[in-house]
Design a protein around this motif. Sequence first.
Motif, PDB file in Angstrom:
ATOM      1  N   GLY A 234       0.796  -1.221   0.000  1.00  0.00           N
ATOM      2  CA  GLY A 234       0.000   0.000   0.000  1.00  0.00           C
ATOM      3  C   GLY A 234       0.828   1.270   0.000  1.00  0.00           C
ATOM      4  N   ARG A 235       2.104   1.156   0.341  1.00  0.00           N
ATOM      5  CA  ARG A 235       2.978   2.340   0.379  1.00  0.00           C
ATOM      6  C   ARG A 235       3.694   2.575  -0.950  1.00  0.00           C
ATOM      7  NH1 ARG A 235       1.242   5.675   2.986  1.00  0.00           N
ATOM      8  NH2 ARG A 235       3.229   6.765   3.122  1.00  0.00           N
ATOM      9  N   TYR A 236       3.459   1.700  -1.931  1.00  0.00           N
ATOM     10  CA  TYR A 236       4.147   1.826  -3.227  1.00  0.00           C
ATOM     11  C   TYR A 236       3.967   3.198  -3.877  1.00  0.00           C
ATOM     12  CZ  TYR A 236       4.884   1.429  -8.239  1.00  0.00           C
ATOM     13  OH  TYR A 236       5.286   1.672  -9.529  1.00  0.00           O
ATOM     14  N   PRO A 237       2.772   3.817  -3.846  1.00  0.00           N
ATOM     15  CA  PRO A 237       2.617   5.111  -4.524  1.00  0.00           C
ATOM     16  C   PRO A 237       3.509   6.218  -3.962  1.00  0.00           C
ATOM     17  CG  PRO A 237       0.472   4.145  -4.039  1.00  0.00           C
ATOM     18  CD  PRO A 237       1.487   3.329  -3.305  1.00  0.00           C
ATOM     19  N   TYR A 238       4.067   5.988  -2.777  1.00  0.00           N
ATOM     20  CA  TYR A 238       4.861   7.039  -2.129  1.00  0.00           C
ATOM     21  C   TYR A 238       6.365   6.802  -2.249  1.00  0.00           C
ATOM     22  CZ  TYR A 238       0.278   7.921  -0.172  1.00  0.00           C
ATOM     23  OH  TYR A 238      -1.074   8.165  -0.034  1.00  0.00           O
ATOM     24  N   GLN A 239       6.729   5.702  -2.912  1.00  0.00           N
ATOM     25  CA  GLN A 239       8.146   5.378  -3.046  1.00  0.00           C
ATOM     26  C   GLN A 239       8.702   5.951  -4.360  1.00  0.00           C
ATOM     27  OE1 GLN A 239       9.497   3.667  -0.292  1.00  0.00           O
ATOM     28  NE2 GLN A 239       7.404   4.131   0.371  1.00  0.00           N
ATOM     29  N   THR A 240       9.862   6.590  -4.272  1.00  0.00           N
ATOM     30  CA  THR A 240      10.549   7.111  -5.455  1.00  0.00           C
ATOM     31  C   THR A 240      12.032   6.780  -5.327  1.00  0.00           C
ATOM     32  OG1 THR A 240      11.077   9.271  -4.471  1.00  0.00           O
ATOM     33  CG2 THR A 240       8.918   9.050  -5.549  1.00  0.00           C
ATOM     34  N   TRP A 241      12.801   7.091  -6.369  1.00  0.00           N
ATOM     35  CA  TRP A 241      14.246   6.883  -6.301  1.00  0.00           C
ATOM     36  C   TRP A 241      14.857   7.719  -5.185  1.00  0.00           C
ATOM     37  CZ3 TRP A 241      16.306   2.877  -8.443  1.00  0.00           C
ATOM     38  CH2 TRP A 241      15.766   2.330  -9.603  1.00  0.00           C
ATOM     39  N   LEU A 242      14.262   8.872  -4.916  1.00  0.00           N
ATOM     40  CA  LEU A 242      14.811   9.763  -3.889  1.00  0.00           C
ATOM     41  C   LEU A 242      14.223   9.483  -2.507  1.00  0.00           C
ATOM     42  CD1 LEU A 242      14.825  13.138  -5.869  1.00  0.00           C
ATOM     43  CD2 LEU A 242      16.758  11.597  -5.428  1.00  0.00           C
ATOM     44  N   LYS A 243      13.026   8.933  -2.485  1.00  0.00           N
ATOM     45  CA  LYS A 243      12.364   8.671  -1.205  1.00  0.00           C
ATOM     46  C   LYS A 243      12.084   7.177  -1.079  1.00  0.00           C
ATOM     47  CE  LYS A 243       8.399   9.981   1.665  1.00  0.00           C
ATOM     48  NZ  LYS A 243       8.065   8.595   2.021  1.00  0.00           N
ATOM     49  N   GLN A 244      12.934   6.497  -0.356  1.00  0.00           N
ATOM     50  CA  GLN A 244      12.784   5.069  -0.141  1.00  0.00           C
ATOM     51  C   GLN A 244      12.015   4.821   1.159  1.00  0.00           C
ATOM     52  OE1 GLN A 244      13.842   2.727  -2.508  1.00  0.00           O
ATOM     53  NE2 GLN A 244      14.122   4.582  -3.725  1.00  0.00           N
ATOM     54  N   TRP A 245      11.929   3.558   1.546  1.00  0.00           N
ATOM     55  CA  TRP A 245      11.171   3.170   2.737  1.00  0.00           C
ATOM     56  C   TRP A 245      11.662   3.923   3.967  1.00  0.00           C
ATOM     57  CZ3 TRP A 245       6.827   0.421   2.751  1.00  0.00           C
ATOM     58  CH2 TRP A 245       6.328  -0.027   3.979  1.00  0.00           C
ATOM     59  N   SER A 246      10.701   4.445   4.749  1.00  0.00           N
ATOM     60  CA  SER A 246      11.051   5.284   5.906  1.00  0.00           C
ATOM     61  C   SER A 246      10.368   4.774   7.164  1.00  0.00           C
ATOM     62  CB  SER A 246      10.621   6.726   5.647  1.00  0.00           C
ATOM     63  OG  SER A 246       9.207   6.821   5.598  1.00  0.00           O
ATOM     64  N   GLU A 247      10.743   5.365   8.287  1.00  0.00           N
ATOM     65  CA  GLU A 247      10.086   5.037   9.557  1.00  0.00           C
ATOM     66  C   GLU A 247       8.607   5.411   9.504  1.00  0.00           C
ATOM     67  OE1 GLU A 247      12.030   6.698  12.929  1.00  0.00           O
ATOM     68  OE2 GLU A 247      13.945   5.702  12.543  1.00  0.00           O
ATOM     69  N   GLN A 248       8.301   6.490   8.790  1.00  0.00           N
ATOM     70  CA  GLN A 248       6.901   6.902   8.645  1.00  0.00           C
ATOM     71  C   GLN A 248       6.091   5.839   7.896  1.00  0.00           C
ATOM     72  OE1 GLN A 248       6.202  10.361   6.206  1.00  0.00           O
ATOM     73  NE2 GLN A 248       4.169  10.707   7.058  1.00  0.00           N
ATOM     74  N   ASP A 249       6.675   5.288   6.824  1.00  0.00           N
ATOM     75  CA  ASP A 249       6.005   4.217   6.091  1.00  0.00           C
ATOM     76  C   ASP A 249       5.741   3.023   7.011  1.00  0.00           C
ATOM     77  OD1 ASP A 249       5.961   5.438   3.481  1.00  0.00           O
ATOM     78  OD2 ASP A 249       8.097   5.014   3.315  1.00  0.00           O
ATOM     79  N   GLU A 250       6.750   2.659   7.787  1.00  0.00           N
ATOM     80  CA  GLU A 250       6.619   1.537   8.705  1.00  0.00           C
ATOM     81  C   GLU A 250       5.499   1.776   9.711  1.00  0.00           C
ATOM     82  OE1 GLU A 250       8.053  -2.336   9.711  1.00  0.00           O
ATOM     83  OE2 GLU A 250       8.651  -0.996   8.086  1.00  0.00           O
ATOM     84  N   GLN A 251       5.428   3.001  10.249  1.00  0.00           N
ATOM     85  CA  GLN A 251       4.406   3.338  11.226  1.00  0.00           C
ATOM     86  C   GLN A 251       3.011   3.261  10.615  1.00  0.00           C
ATOM     87  OE1 GLN A 251       4.911   4.122  14.595  1.00  0.00           O
ATOM     88  NE2 GLN A 251       2.679   3.884  14.624  1.00  0.00           N
ATOM     89  N   ILE A 252       2.869   3.748   9.396  1.00  0.00           N
ATOM     90  CA  ILE A 252       1.575   3.741   8.716  1.00  0.00           C
ATOM     91  C   ILE A 252       1.102   2.313   8.473  1.00  0.00           C
ATOM     92  CG2 ILE A 252       0.425   4.286   6.523  1.00  0.00           C
ATOM     93  CD1 ILE A 252       2.172   6.862   6.485  1.00  0.00           C
ATOM     94  N   VAL A 253       2.031   1.428   8.103  1.00  0.00           N
ATOM     95  CA  VAL A 253       1.688   0.029   7.871  1.00  0.00           C
ATOM     96  C   VAL A 253       1.184  -0.626   9.155  1.00  0.00           C
ATOM     97  CG1 VAL A 253       2.717  -2.254   7.441  1.00  0.00           C
ATOM     98  CG2 VAL A 253       3.150  -0.351   5.867  1.00  0.00           C
ATOM     99  N   TRP A 254       1.890  -0.399  10.260  1.00  0.00           N
ATOM    100  CA  TRP A 254       1.465  -1.012  11.520  1.00  0.00           C
ATOM    101  C   TRP A 254       0.185  -0.388  12.049  1.00  0.00           C
ATOM    102  CZ3 TRP A 254       2.873  -5.541  13.301  1.00  0.00           C
ATOM    103  CH2 TRP A 254       4.059  -6.091  12.815  1.00  0.00           C
ATOM    104  N   ASP A 255      -0.026   0.885  11.778  1.00  0.00           N
ATOM    105  CA  ASP A 255      -1.302   1.519  12.146  1.00  0.00           C
ATOM    106  C   ASP A 255      -2.456   0.859  11.390  1.00  0.00           C
ATOM    107  OD1 ASP A 255      -0.090   3.272  13.881  1.00  0.00           O
ATOM    108  OD2 ASP A 255      -0.110   4.985  12.496  1.00  0.00           O
ATOM    109  N   ALA A 256      -2.228   0.553  10.105  1.00  0.00           N
ATOM    110  CA  ALA A 256      -3.264  -0.099   9.296  1.00  0.00           C
ATOM    111  C   ALA A 256      -3.551  -1.509   9.820  1.00  0.00           C
ATOM    112  CB  ALA A 256      -2.826  -0.154   7.835  1.00  0.00           C
ATOM    113  N   LEU A 257      -2.502  -2.224  10.225  1.00  0.00           N
ATOM    114  CA  LEU A 257      -2.684  -3.562  10.782  1.00  0.00           C
ATOM    115  C   LEU A 257      -3.479  -3.504  12.085  1.00  0.00           C
ATOM    116  CD1 LEU A 257       0.874  -4.990  10.097  1.00  0.00           C
ATOM    117  CD2 LEU A 257      -1.259  -5.900   9.151  1.00  0.00           C
TER     118      LEU A 257
END
Length: 269
Positions: free
Chosen positions: A101-124
């Motif tokens: 679900g975080r794929y739309p926010y990933q770019t060459w300049l912006k890779q996986w972040s702590e914010q992405d991780e937090q959003i995933v666990w919030d969704a879970l």
Amino acid sequence: MDAMETKSLTLAYGESIIIEELDLQIPKGEITVFIGGNGCGKSTLLRSLARLLKPKDGSVLLEGEAISKQSTKEIARQLAILPQGPVAPEGLSVLQLVKQGRYPYQTWLKQWSEQDEQIVWDALRATGMEQFAERPVDSLSGGQRQRAWIAMTLAQETDIILLDEPTTYLDLTHQIEILDLLFELNEKEQRTIVMVLHDLNLACRYAHHIVAIRDKKIYAQGKPEDVISCDLVRNVFDMNCQVTTDPLFGTPLCIPHGRGRCIVPQVST
């Protein structure tokens, strides 16, 4: 402003017209449910709203702008779609699925972040799937699997969620769990939710706005209590019924009774 709208939208598969010159508004921050008989075009319309099906004519507007002029990632940051019966690759874990679900926010300049991780666990956590994070998706029950897919759409962090028959193949308990979850998302986060549902009574219970489709067009739309009637059920579903009031929720309750005339409930005095 409406969350989405269509203007003179015509949809077709080959030469077969499914939806014809449809003008539709999707209210922002509400739950809209498409109803209608099998093959009437509900799922086709939903796919068009997600830009999965190119219109034969007309347009779909997202926040006032034609989706045909927006990039795929721009659209994916604004709306998420959960198709009917999605299938995950064998062995894929719930956590890996939700991370998609975080794929739309990933770019060459912006890779996986702590914010992405937090959003995933919030969704879970929001879907009650945290304890199943490491389980393979294909090992889950139907209700758990559907929650996992909804968690993925939540991780996408869109204001609009489109769902094609999210309760299909689920028993009644899991149907209510899924619809309660979507209702809570709408209530707490004002997400705009658009669903295709077959169960008319559940549609009436959970929808703020119902769109009934018949003969390639909108037959009726509005609040369930304003549009659901014996005539609508007869004309849209080719079924006679009695329409009364749900004693728990005050929404329309349809009681089918076969080929007889439409019975008008008697009010005792």
